[in-house]
Write a protein that holds these residues in place. Sequence first.
Motif, PDB file in Angstrom:
ATOM      1  N   TYR A  91       0.832  -1.201   0.000  1.00 31.78           N
ATOM      2  CA  TYR A  91       0.000   0.000   0.000  1.00 31.78           C
ATOM      3  C   TYR A  91       0.867   1.252   0.000  1.00 31.78           C
ATOM      4  CZ  TYR A  91      -3.342   3.514   1.682  1.00 31.78           C
ATOM      5  OH  TYR A  91      -4.106   4.646   1.831  1.00 31.78           O
ATOM      6  N   ILE A  92       1.881   1.279   0.869  1.00 37.24           N
ATOM      7  CA  ILE A  92       2.793   2.421   0.938  1.00 37.24           C
ATOM      8  C   ILE A  92       3.556   2.576  -0.380  1.00 37.24           C
ATOM      9  CG2 ILE A  92       4.894   3.294   2.053  1.00 37.24           C
ATOM     10  CD1 ILE A  92       2.335   3.638   3.701  1.00 37.24           C
ATOM     11  N   GLN A  93       3.967   1.466  -0.961  1.00 37.02           N
ATOM     12  CA  GLN A  93       4.694   1.518  -2.231  1.00 37.02           C
ATOM     13  C   GLN A  93       3.807   2.061  -3.351  1.00 37.02           C
ATOM     14  OE1 GLN A  93       6.003  -2.544  -2.557  1.00 37.02           O
ATOM     15  NE2 GLN A  93       7.941  -2.163  -1.486  1.00 37.02           N
ATOM     16  N   SER A  94       2.522   1.723  -3.321  1.00 35.04           N
ATOM     17  CA  SER A  94       1.617   2.214  -4.372  1.00 35.04           C
ATOM     18  C   SER A  94       1.457   3.733  -4.291  1.00 35.04           C
ATOM     19  CB  SER A  94       0.256   1.521  -4.260  1.00 35.04           C
ATOM     20  OG  SER A  94      -0.440   1.933  -3.091  1.00 35.04           O
ATOM     21  N   ILE A  95       1.404   4.267  -3.073  1.00 39.45           N
ATOM     22  CA  ILE A  95       1.337   5.724  -2.905  1.00 39.45           C
ATOM     23  C   ILE A  95       2.638   6.360  -3.385  1.00 39.45           C
ATOM     24  CG2 ILE A  95       1.135   7.605  -1.232  1.00 39.45           C
ATOM     25  CD1 ILE A  95      -0.549   5.713   0.513  1.00 39.45           C
ATOM     26  N   GLY A  96       3.758   5.756  -3.005  1.00 40.95           N
ATOM     27  CA  GLY A  96       5.058   6.281  -3.425  1.00 40.95           C
ATOM     28  C   GLY A  96       5.217   6.299  -4.927  1.00 40.95           C
ATOM     29  N   ARG A  97       4.794   5.221  -5.588  1.00 43.67           N
ATOM     30  CA  ARG A  97       4.884   5.162  -7.051  1.00 43.67           C
ATOM     31  C   ARG A  97       4.036   6.252  -7.690  1.00 43.67           C
ATOM     32  NH1 ARG A  97       4.709  -0.453  -6.245  1.00 43.67           N
ATOM     33  NH2 ARG A  97       2.462  -0.481  -6.671  1.00 43.67           N
ATOM     34  N   ARG A  98       2.849   6.464  -7.146  1.00 42.05           N
ATOM     35  CA  ARG A  98       1.964   7.497  -7.702  1.00 42.05           C
ATOM     36  C   ARG A  98       2.634   8.871  -7.616  1.00 42.05           C
ATOM     37  NH1 ARG A  98      -4.420   7.978  -7.404  1.00 42.05           N
ATOM     38  NH2 ARG A  98      -4.674  10.116  -8.150  1.00 42.05           N
ATOM     39  N   LEU A  99       3.284   9.152  -6.503  1.00 38.58           N
ATOM     40  CA  LEU A  99       3.960  10.437  -6.329  1.00 38.58           C
ATOM     41  C   LEU A  99       5.154  10.574  -7.273  1.00 38.58           C
ATOM     42  CD1 LEU A  99       3.919  10.552  -2.432  1.00 38.58           C
ATOM     43  CD2 LEU A  99       2.665  12.107  -3.936  1.00 38.58           C
ATOM     44  N   VAL A 100       5.954   9.523  -7.383  1.00 33.74           N
ATOM     45  CA  VAL A 100       7.185   9.578  -8.186  1.00 33.74           C
ATOM     46  C   VAL A 100       6.876   9.588  -9.674  1.00 33.74           C
ATOM     47  CG1 VAL A 100       9.264   8.303  -8.814  1.00 33.74           C
ATOM     48  CG2 VAL A 100       8.624   8.517  -6.411  1.00 33.74           C
ATOM     49  N   GLU A 101       5.916   8.782 -10.094  1.00 36.16           N
ATOM     50  CA  GLU A 101       5.612   8.670 -11.523  1.00 36.16           C
ATOM     51  C   GLU A 101       5.049   9.951 -12.109  1.00 36.16           C
ATOM     52  OE1 GLU A 101       3.080   5.286 -11.734  1.00 36.16           O
ATOM     53  OE2 GLU A 101       4.724   3.832 -11.492  1.00 36.16           O
ATOM     54  N   ASN A 102       4.489  10.796 -11.270  1.00 34.59           N
ATOM     55  CA  ASN A 102       3.944  12.065 -11.747  1.00 34.59           C
ATOM     56  C   ASN A 102       4.929  13.215 -11.578  1.00 34.59           C
ATOM     57  OD1 ASN A 102       0.864  11.804 -12.487  1.00 34.59           O
ATOM     58  ND2 ASN A 102       1.213  10.458 -10.742  1.00 34.59           N
ATOM     59  N   ASN A 143      -6.302  10.652   6.506  1.00 31.32           N
ATOM     60  CA  ASN A 143      -6.683  10.173   5.181  1.00 31.32           C
ATOM     61  C   ASN A 143      -5.417   9.957   4.344  1.00 31.32           C
ATOM     62  OD1 ASN A 143      -5.950  12.805   4.039  1.00 31.32           O
ATOM     63  ND2 ASN A 143      -7.855  13.543   4.963  1.00 31.32           N
ATOM     64  N   GLU A 144      -5.608   9.440   3.148  1.00 27.11           N
ATOM     65  CA  GLU A 144      -4.458   9.108   2.307  1.00 27.11           C
ATOM     66  C   GLU A 144      -3.721  10.347   1.824  1.00 27.11           C
ATOM     67  OE1 GLU A 144      -3.855   6.994  -1.967  1.00 27.11           O
ATOM     68  OE2 GLU A 144      -4.875   5.743  -0.456  1.00 27.11           O
ATOM     69  N   ALA A 145      -4.423  11.448   1.643  1.00 30.67           N
ATOM     70  CA  ALA A 145      -3.767  12.680   1.203  1.00 30.67           C
ATOM     71  C   ALA A 145      -2.773  13.163   2.253  1.00 30.67           C
ATOM     72  CB  ALA A 145      -4.805  13.761   0.915  1.00 30.67           C
ATOM     73  N   LYS A 277      -9.266   4.899   7.116  1.00 22.68           N
ATOM     74  CA  LYS A 277      -9.173   4.305   8.446  1.00 22.68           C
ATOM     75  C   LYS A 277      -9.512   2.814   8.422  1.00 22.68           C
ATOM     76  CE  LYS A 277      -7.846   7.758  11.013  1.00 22.68           C
ATOM     77  NZ  LYS A 277      -6.550   7.715  11.730  1.00 22.68           N
ATOM     78  N   ALA A 278     -10.526   2.445   7.628  1.00 18.84           N
ATOM     79  CA  ALA A 278     -10.913   1.035   7.522  1.00 18.84           C
ATOM     80  C   ALA A 278      -9.786   0.226   6.883  1.00 18.84           C
ATOM     81  CB  ALA A 278     -12.208   0.906   6.710  1.00 18.84           C
ATOM     82  N   ARG A 279      -9.158   0.805   5.869  1.00 18.95           N
ATOM     83  CA  ARG A 279      -8.078   0.109   5.179  1.00 18.95           C
ATOM     84  C   ARG A 279      -6.873  -0.086   6.094  1.00 18.95           C
ATOM     85  NH1 ARG A 279      -6.155   1.612  -0.964  1.00 18.95           N
ATOM     86  NH2 ARG A 279      -5.020  -0.347  -1.365  1.00 18.95           N
ATOM     87  N   MET A 283      -5.154  -3.679   7.807  1.00 18.62           N
ATOM     88  CA  MET A 283      -3.759  -4.075   7.550  1.00 18.62           C
ATOM     89  C   MET A 283      -2.916  -4.109   8.829  1.00 18.62           C
ATOM     90  SD  MET A 283      -2.895  -2.119   3.945  1.00 18.62           S
ATOM     91  CE  MET A 283      -3.439  -0.493   4.497  1.00 18.62           C
ATOM     92  N   LEU A 284      -3.266  -3.292   9.812  1.00 21.43           N
ATOM     93  CA  LEU A 284      -2.447  -3.194  11.021  1.00 21.43           C
ATOM     94  C   LEU A 284      -2.926  -4.097  12.157  1.00 21.43           C
ATOM     95  CD1 LEU A 284      -1.670   0.632  11.263  1.00 21.43           C
ATOM     96  CD2 LEU A 284      -0.059  -1.198  10.821  1.00 21.43           C
ATOM     97  N   TYR A 285      -4.206  -4.431  12.161  1.00 22.44           N
ATOM     98  CA  TYR A 285      -4.738  -5.166  13.326  1.00 22.44           C
ATOM     99  C   TYR A 285      -5.338  -6.511  12.908  1.00 22.44           C
ATOM    100  CZ  TYR A 285      -4.433  -0.360  14.979  1.00 22.44           C
ATOM    101  OH  TYR A 285      -3.983   0.894  15.264  1.00 22.44           O
TER     102      TYR A 285
END
Length: 285
Positions: A91-102, A143-145, A277-279, A283-285
Motif C-alpha cells: 500500500y505504501i509503495q503504491s502511494i510512493g509510485r503514484r507520487l514519483v511517476e507524476n 486520510n491518504e492525502a 481508516k478502515a483500510r 492491515m495493522l490489526y
Amino acid sequence: MINWNGLLKSYRLWRRRLVYPVISLLVAVSLCLTTPVQTQAIELLPFLLRGVQVFQLSNLSPRQEFDLGTQMNDQLRQEVRISRNQQLTSYIQSIGRRLVENSSDRRDIPYTFQVVEDKSVNAFATTGGYVYINTGLIETAENEAELASVMGHEIGHIKGRHLVNQMRQSAIASGVATAAGLDRNKAVGIGVDLALNRPRSRKDEYDADNIGLRLLTDAGYAQSGIVSFMKKLEGRSSVPTFLSTHPGASDRVKSLERQIQLQPSNNNYGLDKAAYKARVRSMLY
C-alpha cells in the motif's frame, strides 16, 4: 638431466613479463596519488585497495547515490524494525509510485518505500531513493492525502540531495573527509546518524515542503492534506523529527498556504477518511 640454461632463460622471461609491469604500475599509482588531479586517484583506489570505496559527496553520480543509500539501508535494518507486513508495504509503495511517476525530475534513481514498525509519528529518507514511514504516522494520518503529503516531503529531501549535502558538511566539520573523498563506512555511519537523529536545516525543510506540495498536486491528491497533517502535529508535546527544526510547524503551514493560494488545485483525491481508516485497520490489526 636438468637443462639449467633453459630454466635460466625461462626465469628471465618470467621476470620481464611480470615483475617489470608490476613495478611500472606501482610507479604510476604513486604519481597519481601525488598529483593535484585527484580524480585519477579516486578512480584507482577502489580497485587497488580491496574493500575500500571512496565517495566524493560533492559530485555523486546517481549510481553512487543509490549504492550509498543501499549500504545505509543495510545498516538501518539493524537500527530499526522494518515491517514484514506485505499488504501494508504494498500500500505504501503504491502511494510512493503514484507520487514519483507524476514527477518530472530526479527520475534517474529507483525509489524504495519501506514501513518501520514504530509507534512514534515519524518518517525519514536517506539517499538513492530510500524512504521510511513509521506505523505510528500511518495511524495518525486522517486520510491518504495526509499520508501522501509526508511521503512527498521525504521524497523532496531526496530530490534536493539534502542528506548528501548535510553529510558532506558534517564530514568536513568533523575532519574525517580527505582530499580523495570520504571512506564508505564513515559515509554510511554519518548518513544513518543524520537520518535518524538530526533535523534538517530551515532551507532544506522549506525546500522539501515545496517539492512535496508539487508532488502531491501533480499526483492528483488534495493539497489540503499537507496543511491539515502539519496542523495536527503543531500542538504535540513529542514533535516528529521532520518537524523538530526551525522553521516551526506554524511557519511552514503559513508558507504552504501561501503556495496553495498562488497555485490552487481542484484535486480532491485521498480525502475519504472512513475508507482510509478502515483500510489501515484491516492491515495493522
